[in-house]
Design an enzyme around this catalytic site. Structure first.
Site, PDB file in Angstrom:
ATOM      1  N   HIS A 121     -31.257  88.565  15.377  1.00 58.76           N
ATOM      2  CA  HIS A 121     -31.466  88.738  13.938  1.00 58.76           C
ATOM      3  C   HIS A 121     -31.680  87.345  13.341  1.00 58.76           C
ATOM      4  O   HIS A 121     -31.161  86.358  13.864  1.00 58.76           O
ATOM      5  CB  HIS A 121     -30.201  89.386  13.367  1.00 58.76           C
ATOM      6  N   ASP A 198     -22.829  87.357  18.187  1.00 59.93           N
ATOM      7  CA  ASP A 198     -23.135  88.090  16.971  1.00 59.93           C
ATOM      8  C   ASP A 198     -22.754  89.549  17.228  1.00 59.93           C
ATOM      9  O   ASP A 198     -23.439  90.263  17.968  1.00 59.93           O
ATOM     10  CB  ASP A 198     -24.629  87.950  16.656  1.00 59.93           C
ATOM     11  N   GLN A 201     -23.684  94.356  15.170  1.00 62.48           N
ATOM     12  CA  GLN A 201     -24.064  95.722  15.557  1.00 62.48           C
ATOM     13  C   GLN A 201     -23.176  96.292  16.663  1.00 62.48           C
ATOM     14  O   GLN A 201     -23.398  97.414  17.107  1.00 62.48           O
ATOM     15  CB  GLN A 201     -25.530  95.756  16.032  1.00 62.48           C
ATOM     16  N   LYS A 224     -20.887  97.147   7.734  1.00 69.13           N
ATOM     17  CA  LYS A 224     -21.531  97.969   8.765  1.00 69.13           C
ATOM     18  C   LYS A 224     -20.510  98.815   9.513  1.00 69.13           C
ATOM     19  O   LYS A 224     -20.862  99.555  10.423  1.00 69.13           O
ATOM     20  CB  LYS A 224     -22.283  97.077   9.765  1.00 69.13           C
ATOM     21  N   CYS A 361     -35.472  91.904   9.933  1.00 68.33           N
ATOM     22  CA  CYS A 361     -34.968  90.524  10.021  1.00 68.33           C
ATOM     23  C   CYS A 361     -34.991  90.029  11.460  1.00 68.33           C
ATOM     24  O   CYS A 361     -34.053  89.372  11.927  1.00 68.33           O
ATOM     25  CB  CYS A 361     -33.549  90.402   9.461  1.00 68.33           C
TER      26      CYS A 361
HETATM   27  N1  7TS Z   1     -26.792  90.127  13.057  1.00 69.18           N
HETATM   28  C1  7TS Z   1     -27.269  91.345  13.356  1.00 69.18           C
HETATM   29  C2  7TS Z   1     -27.447  91.723  14.788  1.00 69.18           C
HETATM   30  C3  7TS Z   1     -27.564  92.237  12.327  1.00 69.18           C
HETATM   31  O1  7TS Z   1     -28.037  93.437  12.632  1.00 69.18           O
HETATM   32  C4  7TS Z   1     -27.374  91.838  10.980  1.00 69.18           C
HETATM   33  C5  7TS Z   1     -27.750  92.715   9.821  1.00 69.18           C
HETATM   34  C6  7TS Z   1     -26.840  90.559  10.729  1.00 69.18           C
HETATM   35  C7  7TS Z   1     -26.575  89.725  11.793  1.00 69.18           C
HETATM   36  C8  7TS Z   1     -26.559  90.064   9.352  1.00 69.18           C
HETATM   37  O2  7TS Z   1     -25.483  90.735   8.808  1.00 69.18           O
HETATM   38  P1  7TS Z   1     -25.046  90.483   7.277  1.00 69.18           P
HETATM   39  O3  7TS Z   1     -23.990  91.496   7.032  1.00 69.18           O
HETATM   40  O4  7TS Z   1     -24.568  89.087   7.182  1.00 69.18           O
HETATM   41  O5  7TS Z   1     -26.279  90.726   6.459  1.00 69.18           O
HETATM   42  N2  7TS Z   1     -28.698  93.685  10.151  1.00 69.18           N
HETATM   43  C9  7TS Z   1     -29.403  94.462   9.296  1.00 69.18           C
HETATM   44  C10 7TS Z   1     -30.312  95.411   9.744  1.00 69.18           C
HETATM   45  O6  7TS Z   1     -30.570  95.646  10.911  1.00 69.18           O
HETATM   46  N3  7TS Z   1     -30.839  96.028   8.689  1.00 69.18           N
HETATM   47  O7  7TS Z   1     -30.308  95.499   7.574  1.00 69.18           O
HETATM   48  C11 7TS Z   1     -29.408  94.536   7.953  1.00 69.18           C
END
Ligand code: 7TS
Length: 406
Positions: A121, A198, A201, A224, A361
């Protein structure tokens, strides 16, 4: 707990969208929130809203106990050794940036390498690009195999004794690939590198044990995993966090402030400058209680069944390309030949079905897939096989419509 009963705890799911019952298939972007989490937030604001770590008054003590209690829940959730290793952040992005700013800038030099993968990401790419620019280090990518997995052979080839940081996602938000993080950590450590995972997910969907993985840092987001937005976690091994400088300076994180010099509080508070994310942490604590009550193993098994069912159903459709390996986490990314994924998502929305369309992203991964965008259906504990049946029926309709019109 029966998953049908679990679903009833999510009030948002029992509504109609565009005259159709809502089918929410966008949990990889953000999950919905169950009653116990909504109620925990409501209770905090109604009954004991107060700042933490400051006053001696009763509400302040209650809020501090709840905030620090949530930290202990997170510690147990990922089996960290100590609550000193659990830092509350705004989310995965902030957590990864903290490591890239504080640890990487202080420890990397020209000639050093940062290793990531093509399936990261943007939040696990750009902080490392910036760290490389700042320090003169080189950014390197572990290649992907044709099915969207990485091989340990390629990991061995890419990581060298010059590698100082290996940052990898545990589960891809596009391909659903589950990476062998524990094996990657072993290879990284053998070469003297630290490992950043990371877990945005993975933490919502599977049991994580940071001691077993032996990762040095791990990041995830509350929103999430049934928790509120604006809260996330940075786990770091105490010995590393101790030698790191804070990234934000101000109230809450100091021990003593002089005119020209100041000293920091001990871990974890030196990384939590300013009034912390009190409601968010309490909400995340409630989310963890909820997920543990349902059981991470049950959640993982339920999602595995849904993903395999979705793959089975969708692979019967002609003109539909599915990306990623067969063995995967609970999401399916796809394209319909000749139809832009935004059009797919718009037609599905008219049917009450929420999916994500775009580059997710992950633009370097889109480039690798040779597409500009895809559609993605992602599942969580509240989804059912009927949701997938609705998706498949709506996709057939979409395809017929576009075949007919164009
Ligand atoms: N890493 C991964 C693997 C992600 O899927 C996401 C967000 C992030 C980092 C960032 O997370 P945040 O909470 O700091 O924004 N992924 C997604 C997605 O797949 N669709 O919207 C956000």
């Amino acid at each position: 707990m029966d998953m049908k009963e679990v679903r009833k705890l999510f009030p948002i799911l029992s509504q109609e969208v565009n005259g159709k019952p809502l089918v929410y298939l966008d949990s990889a972007a953000t999950s919905q929130k169950p009653l116990p989490v909504i109620e925990a937030l409501d209770k905090y604001y109604r009954e004991y809203n107060s700042n933490v770590h400051r006053g001696v008054h009763t509400l302040g003590t209650k809020a501090t106990d709840a905030y620090e209690g949530a930290r202990e829940k997170v510690r147990k959730f990922i089996n960290a050794k100590s609550t000193q290793e659990i830092i509350f952040t705004r989310g995965t992005t902030t957590a990864l940036n903290t490591v890239a700013t504080s640890y990487a800038r202080a420890n990397l030099h020209e000639g050093d390498e940062i290793v990531i993968t093509y399936m990261e990401h943007h939040s696990n790419i750009i902080p490392w690009q910036q760290a490389a620019k700042y320090t003169g280090a080189t950014l390197k990518y572990i290649p992907l195999q044709e099915d969207g997995t990485i091989s340990l052979e390629d990991v061995e080839k890419t990581i060298t004794p010059n590698t100082k940081i290996v940052a990898v996602t545990q589960v891809s938000n596009v391909l659903g690939t589950i990476n062998p993080v524990k094996d990657i950590a072993k290879i990284a450590h053998r070469n003297g590198a630290v490992v950043v995972v990371d877990a945005a997910q993975s933490a919502p969907h599977m049991k994580i044990d940071v001691q077993d993985l032996d990762c040095d840092f791990l990041a995830f987001s509350g929103h999430k995993m049934c928790g509120p937005t604006g809260i996330g976690i940075l786990y770091g091994k105490k010995a590393l966090l101790e030698q790191m400088e804070p990234v934000e300076f101000g109230g809450e994180m100091i021990d003593f402030v002089g005119l020209y010099e100041s000293t920091w509080k001990e871990l974890p508070w030196k990384f939590e400058g300013g009034t912390p994310i009190i409601a968010g942490a309490i909400g995340l604590g409630a989310a963890i209680d909820f997920l543990e009550q349902v059981g991470l193993e049950n959640i993982a098994a339920h999602e595995h069944e849904l993903a395999q069912y979705a793959l089975e159903q969708l692979s019967t459709m002609e003109g539909l390309t599915i990306y990623g390996p067969k063995e995967r986490a609970g999401l399916v990314t796809f394209n319909i030949d000749g139809v832009h994924p935004h059009d797919v998502a718009t037609v599905l929305d008219a049917e009450g079905i929420a999916v994500r369309a775009g580059h997710h992203c992950a633009q370097p991964l889109m480039k690798w897939l040779n597409v500009s965008a895809t559609a993605r259906a992602s599942f969580y504990l509240y989804n059912t096989k009927e949701d997938i049946d609705q998706l498949v029926a709506a996709l057939r309709k979409t395809k017929e419509y576009f075949d007919h019109v164009f």
